[in-house]
Design a protein around this motif. Structure first.
Motif, PDB file in Angstrom:
ATOM      1  N   LYS A 118       0.826  -1.211   0.000  1.00 58.41           N
ATOM      2  CA  LYS A 118       0.000   0.000   0.000  1.00 58.41           C
ATOM      3  C   LYS A 118       0.854   1.254   0.000  1.00 58.41           C
ATOM      4  CE  LYS A 118      -4.129  -1.908   2.279  1.00 58.41           C
ATOM      5  NZ  LYS A 118      -4.974  -1.867   3.500  1.00 58.41           N
ATOM      6  N   ALA A 121       2.829   2.057  -3.185  1.00 56.57           N
ATOM      7  CA  ALA A 121       2.009   2.736  -4.197  1.00 56.57           C
ATOM      8  C   ALA A 121       2.214   4.252  -4.206  1.00 56.57           C
ATOM      9  CB  ALA A 121       0.532   2.418  -3.979  1.00 56.57           C
ATOM     10  N   TYR A 122       2.737   4.809  -3.110  1.00 53.89           N
ATOM     11  CA  TYR A 122       3.083   6.235  -3.113  1.00 53.89           C
ATOM     12  C   TYR A 122       4.179   6.525  -4.125  1.00 53.89           C
ATOM     13  CZ  TYR A 122       0.416   7.889   0.941  1.00 53.89           C
ATOM     14  OH  TYR A 122      -0.585   8.281   1.790  1.00 53.89           O
ATOM     15  N   HIS A 125       2.658   3.986  -8.515  1.00 53.48           N
ATOM     16  CA  HIS A 125       1.196   4.030  -8.463  1.00 53.48           C
ATOM     17  C   HIS A 125       0.491   2.767  -8.978  1.00 53.48           C
ATOM     18  CE1 HIS A 125       1.483   8.098  -7.095  1.00 53.48           C
ATOM     19  NE2 HIS A 125       2.133   8.481  -8.174  1.00 53.48           N
ATOM     20  N   SER A 128      -1.030  -0.028  -6.571  1.00 51.57           N
ATOM     21  CA  SER A 128      -2.033   0.382  -5.591  1.00 51.57           C
ATOM     22  C   SER A 128      -3.058  -0.714  -5.339  1.00 51.57           C
ATOM     23  CB  SER A 128      -2.742   1.643  -6.074  1.00 51.57           C
ATOM     24  OG  SER A 128      -3.898   1.896  -5.320  1.00 51.57           O
ATOM     25  N   GLU A 129      -3.655  -0.691  -4.146  1.00 48.53           N
ATOM     26  CA  GLU A 129      -4.732  -1.624  -3.825  1.00 48.53           C
ATOM     27  C   GLU A 129      -5.985  -1.323  -4.648  1.00 48.53           C
ATOM     28  OE1 GLU A 129      -6.237  -0.958   0.213  1.00 48.53           O
ATOM     29  OE2 GLU A 129      -5.229   0.982   0.163  1.00 48.53           O
ATOM     30  N   ASP A 130      -6.046  -0.125  -5.239  1.00 50.35           N
ATOM     31  CA  ASP A 130      -7.185   0.239  -6.080  1.00 50.35           C
ATOM     32  C   ASP A 130      -7.063  -0.303  -7.501  1.00 50.35           C
ATOM     33  OD1 ASP A 130      -8.343   1.729  -3.989  1.00 50.35           O
ATOM     34  OD2 ASP A 130      -7.087   3.461  -4.468  1.00 50.35           O
ATOM     35  N   ASN A 131      -5.878  -0.814  -7.840  1.00 51.90           N
ATOM     36  CA  ASN A 131      -5.655  -1.390  -9.167  1.00 51.90           C
ATOM     37  C   ASN A 131      -6.049  -2.869  -9.126  1.00 51.90           C
ATOM     38  OD1 ASN A 131      -4.817  -2.116 -11.721  1.00 51.90           O
ATOM     39  ND2 ASN A 131      -2.629  -1.881 -11.309  1.00 51.90           N
ATOM     40  N   SER A 142      -5.907  -7.493  -6.132  1.00 51.02           N
ATOM     41  CA  SER A 142      -5.328  -6.203  -6.488  1.00 51.02           C
ATOM     42  C   SER A 142      -3.825  -6.338  -6.713  1.00 51.02           C
ATOM     43  CB  SER A 142      -5.579  -5.179  -5.382  1.00 51.02           C
ATOM     44  OG  SER A 142      -4.822  -5.501  -4.227  1.00 51.02           O
ATOM     45  N   ALA A 144      -1.647  -4.652  -5.178  1.00 54.65           N
ATOM     46  CA  ALA A 144      -1.013  -4.625  -3.859  1.00 54.65           C
ATOM     47  C   ALA A 144      -0.898  -6.031  -3.267  1.00 54.65           C
ATOM     48  CB  ALA A 144      -1.814  -3.731  -2.913  1.00 54.65           C
TER      49      ALA A 144
END
Length: 476
Positions: A118, A121-122, A125, A128-131, A142, A144
């Motif tokens: 997580k 991802a900073y 990108h 990311s857990e949103d990917n 995900s 992540a």
């Protein structure tokens, strides 16, 4: 099955510094950077936020000092599993080992691995857990989660090559994150905002629930005790894994001395860091800012104040370093418990063998597989809710074991005796039982499922005993 003599022997390569770094490194993961938000929501004031960490620190130090006696008496692989077997019986020890394998160690490895991803991802990108890479309806995977599994397997592979590589990673990364955290604390004190500090500490001991919208709710006396116990779930989880050094006692150069000292120095260092970091949070962020930190990332919010726009990047790098080193320590130590269980005939027989590098390779890999499954399940967060209750329950049982062994083996060699015995261990037992009872009353979702996992081990134990013949204890 090949004997240890043909497959390799455990190598005594870990020093006092290595043991201390294993304790501190396994304790410090991502918790210190995020759990302050939930604690503050439950206690509602700066004083009680710090008090929760001080209570947890006292309990951790007291338990660590007590474990020193047991580690000096039984300086071999397996640690707490061995202590419980010697104090009680093989069933009690198995229930700990089973819980350790099913959720305590593997669930923690999964959660720390996902935390690493997580915050990676900073910087990158796409991870990311949103990917979402796969959405099968009942299962979402995900980027992540994939990165966390890659991390787990990479560190597992490194640790199959011998304890020397694992200890190098552990000592290097732990020293780096300790220096980073001390740096954050020092710069944090320099960035103190007097008006925020004064406001936060004006009613420091007003215990109440603090909602994200700023509204407060008073507690009854009974509910106040429950709120403190619930708040401590986060601090206890953040302070857990200090006992991992007992698992690798068979690989310490001087286990009768250095395991106890590692426990003391490691837990003391981490307690100082945890309390200091939370004092910094209350000096740069209002209580409302703490409880409303995005995704509970209090350290990121504080770092933006301390370091400006680059603050989030600073914390992301720190957490990557922290979680990388933390998972290495968890992975390195965990397999030694399964090794000892196999030697007693209560776990997969192959985990009782050592490879040519003197490490339980099969135990390392099955641990990695279970942790990876927990990563993919997306349920690691739910599992971790149970950990604080279960681990404190076993800590209490283990410390009661000190009293039992004093009567059972009064003349046994005790190179180190529990500090403050019999008073301090008794205080821990009372505090630990109070914590567990309060969670049973006020947070049953944390307790009954955890107890269910422990009790599930009973039929598994008897099945294992009917099918597997125990081996003689290994000489380590």
């Amino acid at each position: 099955m090949a004997s240890d003599s043909t497959k390799g022997k455990m190598k005594h390569e870990l020093s006092l510094l290595d043991g201390t770094m294993l304790v501190a490194g396994s304790m410090i993961g991502s918790g210190i950077f995020i759990v302050a938000a939930d604690i503050t929501r439950n206690v509602g004031s700066a004083g009680w936020l710090i008090a929760v960490w001080l209570i947890t620190g006292f309990m951790t130090l007291t338990a660590a000092l007590s474990y020193g006696e047991l580690s000096a008496m039984f300086p071999k692989a397996g640690g707490q599993y061995v202590f419980l077997k010697e104090s009680y019986n093989k069933l009690t020890a198995f229930l700990y080992g089973w819980s350790f394998f099913a959720v305590i160690q593997t669930g923690t490895i999964a959660a720390v691995g996902v935390a690493f991803s997580k915050f990676t991802a900073y910087l990158i990108h796409p991870v990311s857990e949103d990917n979402i890479l796969l959405d099968a309806g009942f299962l979402k995977i995900s980027a992540a989660q994939i990165v966390s599994i890659v991390l787990i397997f990479f560190l597992t592979f490194i640790n199959t090559k011998g304890v020397k590589g694992g200890k190098l990673i552990q000592t290097t990364f732990t020293l780096t994150k300790l220096l980073s955290l001390f740096g954050l604390i020092i710069f944090g004190f320099l960035a103190f905002k007097p008006e925020i500090w004064s406001a936060n500490w004006a009613n420091a001991w007003d215990l109440h629930k603090l909602a994200k919208d700023g509204t407060t709710s008073a507690y009854t006396m009974d509910a106040a005790l429950g709120a403190i116990a619930i708040a401590m779930v986060g601090s206890i989880f953040s302070s857990d894994a200090w006992n991992n050094v007992t698992f690798i006692a068979g690989e310490m150069k001087n286990p009768k001395r250095d395991v106890a000292l590692s426990l003391f120095f490691g837990t003391l260092i981490v307690t100082i860091i945890y309390v200091s970091a939370n004092i910094v949070y209350t000096g740069v962020l209002s209580l409302n800012d703490i409880v409303n930190a995005e995704k509970d990332r209090v350290a990121v919010a504080a770092s933006l104040v301390i370091f400006g726009s680059k603050g989030a990047l600073v914390i992301a790098v720190m957490i990557m370093i922290s979680t990388f080193g933390c998972n290495n320590g968890l992975i390195l130590a965990g397999s030694r418990v399964y090794y000892s269980m196999a030697k007693d005939g209560v776990f997969f027989k192959k985990t009782g063998t050592l490879n040519e590098n003197g490490v339980p390779e099969f135990g390392l890999w099955i641990q990695a597989v279970v942790a990876s499954i927990l990563c993919l399940s997306g349920k690691y967060g739910d599992l971790l809710d149970m950990i604080s209750f279960v681990v404190v329950l076993f800590y209490v049982l283990t410390i009661i074991g000190i009293y039992k062994l004093r009567k059972k083996l009064p003349n046994a060699d005790r190179p180190y005796k529990a500090f403050g015995y019999p008073v301090l261990p008794a205080i821990y037992i009372l505090m630990g039982l109070a914590f567990c009872m309060l969670l049973i009353i006020y947070k049953p979702a944390f307790t009954w499922p955890g107890l269910g996992i422990v009790l599930l081990g009973i039929p598994i134990y008897f099945i294992s005993q009917s099918n597997v013949k125990p081996e003689h204890d290994a000489v380590v």
